[in-house]
Design an enzyme around this catalytic site. Structure first.
Site, PDB file in Angstrom:
ATOM      1  N   LYS A   1      48.497  42.734  42.526  1.00 26.88           N
ATOM      2  CA  LYS A   1      48.487  43.981  42.060  1.00 26.88           C
ATOM      3  C   LYS A   1      47.630  44.815  42.992  1.00 26.88           C
ATOM      4  CE  LYS A   1      45.257  44.597  38.480  1.00 26.88           C
ATOM      5  NZ  LYS A   1      44.263  45.768  39.402  1.00 26.88           N
TER       6      LYS A   1
ATOM      7  N   GLU B   1      45.944  48.955  43.232  1.00 24.88           N
ATOM      8  CA  GLU B   1      45.800  50.352  42.289  1.00 24.88           C
ATOM      9  C   GLU B   1      46.255  51.519  42.951  1.00 24.88           C
ATOM     10  OE1 GLU B   1      41.402  50.587  41.543  1.00 24.88           O
ATOM     11  OE2 GLU B   1      41.363  48.767  40.733  1.00 24.88           O
TER      12      GLU B   1
ATOM     13  N   ASP C   1      39.993  41.837  40.646  1.00 23.16           N
ATOM     14  CA  ASP C   1      38.761  41.825  41.407  1.00 23.16           C
ATOM     15  C   ASP C   1      37.456  42.639  40.619  1.00 23.16           C
ATOM     16  OD1 ASP C   1      39.224  44.575  40.527  1.00 23.16           O
ATOM     17  OD2 ASP C   1      39.313  45.475  42.565  1.00 23.16           O
ATOM     18  N   SER C   2      37.460  42.407  39.193  1.00 25.57           N
ATOM     19  CA  SER C   2      36.340  42.777  38.230  1.00 25.57           C
ATOM     20  C   SER C   2      35.652  41.350  38.297  1.00 25.57           C
ATOM     21  CB  SER C   2      37.147  42.828  36.805  1.00 25.57           C
ATOM     22  OG  SER C   2      38.056  41.780  36.477  1.00 25.57           O
TER      23      SER C   2
ATOM     24  N   ASP D   1      44.525  39.944  42.508  1.00 27.63           N
ATOM     25  CA  ASP D   1      44.145  41.333  42.540  1.00 27.63           C
ATOM     26  C   ASP D   1      43.571  41.754  44.019  1.00 27.63           C
ATOM     27  OD1 ASP D   1      43.922  43.908  41.508  1.00 27.63           O
ATOM     28  OD2 ASP D   1      42.223  43.364  40.423  1.00 27.63           O
TER      29      ASP D   1
ATOM     30  N   GLU E   1      45.539  51.334  32.528  1.00 23.95           N
ATOM     31  CA  GLU E   1      44.021  51.258  32.002  1.00 23.95           C
ATOM     32  C   GLU E   1      43.640  52.426  31.282  1.00 23.95           C
ATOM     33  OE1 GLU E   1      41.811  49.112  34.884  1.00 23.95           O
ATOM     34  OE2 GLU E   1      39.810  49.418  33.534  1.00 23.95           O
TER      35      GLU E   1
HETATM   36  O1  KIV Z   1      40.052  43.449  38.267  1.00 26.24           O
HETATM   37  C1  KIV Z   1      40.470  43.433  36.885  1.00 26.24           C
HETATM   38  O2  KIV Z   1      40.233  42.739  36.092  1.00 26.24           O
HETATM   39  C2  KIV Z   1      41.316  44.678  36.718  1.00 26.24           C
HETATM   40  C3  KIV Z   1      41.440  45.008  35.029  1.00 26.24           C
HETATM   41  C4  KIV Z   1      40.251  45.886  34.962  1.00 26.24           C
HETATM   42  C5  KIV Z   1      42.639  45.853  35.072  1.00 26.24           C
HETATM   43  O3  KIV Z   1      41.919  45.212  37.505  1.00 26.24           O
END
Ligand code: KIV
Length: 297
Positions: free
Chosen positions: A118, A120, A50-51, A89, A187
């Site tokens: 993934k 969080e 989600d980055s 994500d 992280e």
């Molecule tokens: O979204 C992402 O790239 C992440 C990383 C910062 C771990 O979750």
């Protein structure tokens, strides 16, 4: 050069890498070409993070991206990948509200081609992790600096800096492990903390900014390629290319050529049959003469 294991990477492959003491190579990708190049380079795992909110969409943090945008990025990456293990994500508010939302959105990523998802958080999301795992979905947890909780964490700060904080991460890791997560990403924490956490867990443990004592390293591809257009520059990033600067230089050179009439040149133009070319030139000259005659007083 180290050999890249052949064949589709699965959870079993990742466990085998760990058992052999080999480090897993993990990068983010959000688009088809980057995923193609990562796959050709032999990367083992890809996170459609989600980055993307920050790297691809210019947002100040990851809170503003939703399933719709993440699905476009995920679909593009999955289309490029046949070997690497792809992790989708789950964006903010796609799994927090209910087990039903978590299973539906995680299931959507799997339908798009992801091997896992993934999310969080630790103990507070363990119930959601259990629901997704019960639905047959592989889940990676994410502890330490969790960018979807920027408020409670008071911004982008290194985590796990005290014994107490390290023990809390271990507890959260255990909650995720008990809920059925196959892996946990750590992280932004001291290397010693990450080693301490990993040694107390059975699941695979990957790190981003968490030092070398983990089962594999994740980087944000924009950070190592030099294509991040924002301001954040974490200390754990090593630049392997300066593609952003190359892109800017290429656009500048192109702009100069266009403005100076150097682009396109003869080699960038399509040719006509010589007879037709002569006729068209002649016709253009006649048109020109006609226009000049009309304008004459
Ligand atoms: O979204 C992402 O790239 C992440 C990383 C910062 C771990 O979750």
């Amino acid at each position: 050069m180290t050999a890249v294991p052949s064949g589709k990477v699965t959870v079993a492959t990742l466990r085998a890498l760990k058992a052999r003491g080999e480090r897993t190579v993990f990068v983010t990708a959000y688009d088809y070409p980057t995923a193609v190049f990562a796959e050709r380079a032999g990367v083992d795992m890809i996170l459609v993070g989600d980055s993307a909110a920050m790297t691809m969409m210019g947002m100040p943090n990851t809170l503003g991206i939703g399933m719709e945008e993440m699905s476009v990025f995920t679909r593009s990456v999955c289309r490029a990948i046949s070997r690497a293990f792809v992790v989708g994500d789950l964006p903010f508010l796609s799994y927090q509200p209910s087990d039903e939302a978590a299973v539906r959105n995680a299931g959507h990523f799997v339908q798009l081609g992801c091997d896992a998802v993934k999310c969080e958080g630790g103990a507070r999301v363990a119930r959601r992790v259990r629901a997704m795992v019960s639905a047959g979905i592989s889940v990676m947890g994410h502890l330490g600096l969790t960018p979807q909780s920027l408020g409670p964490l008071s911004g982008y700060r290194v985590q796990g800096k005290s014994r107490f904080a390290a023990d809390q991460i271990v507890e959260d890791g255990r909650a995720l492990e008990d809920a059925g997560a196959f892996a946990i990403l750590l992280e932004a924490m001291p290397a010693e903390t990450a080693a301490y956490v990993r040694e107390q867990l059975d699941v695979l443990v990957y790190g981003i900014g968490a030092g070398p004592h983990v089962d594999g390293q994740l980087v944000i591809s924009h950070d190592i390629l030099g294509t991040f257009a924002g301001e954040i520059a974490p200390r754990f990033v090593r630049p392997y290319a300066r593609i952003g600067a190359d892109i800017q230089a290429a656009f500048r050179a192109y702009a100069e050529d266009v403005r100076a009439g150097r682009f396109p040149g003869p080699q960038e133009c399509y040719a006509l049959d010589p007879t037709d070319e002569a006729e068209i030139r002649e016709a253009r000259a006649r048109l020109c003469r006609g226009r000049s005659a009309e304008r004459a007083p």
